[in-house]
Design a protein around this motif. Sequence first.
Motif: not given
Length: 453
Positions: A246-258, A330-344
């Motif tokens: 998803g490297s070409w579309i990461g900037y379009r992602a909606d983080t509210a869906k995480i 890359l910033q989006l992936r970091r948010k996803l990583l942190k979300a994994c840790q925070q959400n078990g």
Amino acid sequence: MRLCLFLFFLCQLALAQQPVSNRGREIVFLSVNVVPMNMDRVLENQTVVVQNGKITALGAAGKVRYGRQALVIDAKGKYLTPGWAEMHAHVPPIDDIEPMKEVLMLYLANGITTIRGMLGHPKHLELRAKINSGDILGPHFYTTGPSFNGQTVRTAERGAEMVRQQKAAGYDYLKLHPGLTNETFPAIARTAKEVGIPFAGHVSFNVGVWRAIEAGYSSIDHLDGFVEAITPGIDTLVDQETGLFGSWIGYRADTAKIPRLMQALRDRNIRVVPTQALAERWLSPQSAEAFSGAPEMKYMKPGEVTNWVNAKNNYNANPNFSPERAEAFLQLRRKLLKACQQNGVEILLGSDAPQVFNVPGFSIHHEMKYMVDAGLTPYEVLRTGTVNVASYLGKPDWGILKVGNVSDLVLLSGNPLQDIGQTRNVEGVMIGEKWLSREFLTAELKKLEKQGK
């Protein structure tokens, strides 16, 4: 007298440059600081005794007894921790075991005592058996079979047949690659559940992460499918328009869906192997020169490093690339990583090596650093390669340094709970019954240097 002392010194040097077995002989770490991994803490000034592949004693220095014939390692000021896992490793998928042994040593020298090979080959079954018997020195080895992808699996029937064949052959996991469809993937997943073999790896674009979760992946690697799952309008795109992971579309992602994605992963107990080092190095805004001159590149053949440079340059030259969008990805992936840790959602340590600028063993230290950069604490990161892996593999006597557990250990010169970079400073490794000193590991690494030869 001088001759005797000189000969004694030579004997000690020779001993240090060979693995030392604790089968029938105690090995003692004296005055060591223990990082047990059952809590975010250090037990200071401890004596740790290992024998026959197990930790047999642990207590305050001066309070633990051991035999006169024990090998005593002066570990004052050093830190002892459980060995780490590389859960997205690659071992050469070839008929020759010798190059495989080189890769195994790169892992061991970096404190990695367990690996999961993610592109299998029939020779890997023989390698696993020889590691288990002690004929070959290497980390504990779990292997996937040959790839399930759009080329190898063109029909549902063929997918089911391959599953049964790989289960019968004795592989530990199935490795899924891109190109599977809504016809072939369900047949693979259904048959895998029937015969009892877990499947892991990539999520094919036409399958998508929601179907992957529902099907019960053992682990989803690379965060594959995650970006697509939270990007509006994904149903209007084709695979080639999204880019790798998803490297070409990461900037379009909606983080509210995480949060919805995290809940689905947690509810189905899907483990995640991020391989963040691959993204931070290959898919970053930086140039190839930022990575190609790293010291560990000397362990790769020059031609392979050249291929990595070309892969990086091709990515940066793609019309879809821009430094700003690459950084947003890359910033989006970091948010996803942190979300994994925070959400078990349980994270398993893995970096994908050898792969673009990821040298086996060394890349795990990069992976740990990138996870800290994403907001995890050093203790949380270390758990991904110890406690979490033990849980995943169903090994209750792995991952924590305590009496009765296996003696897969790493001796470090500094405290990794304070500075994750200390994982690089390996003073020695215990793999089961064998102690590998720093002198031994240094000598072995020297043999593996490829560049300049």
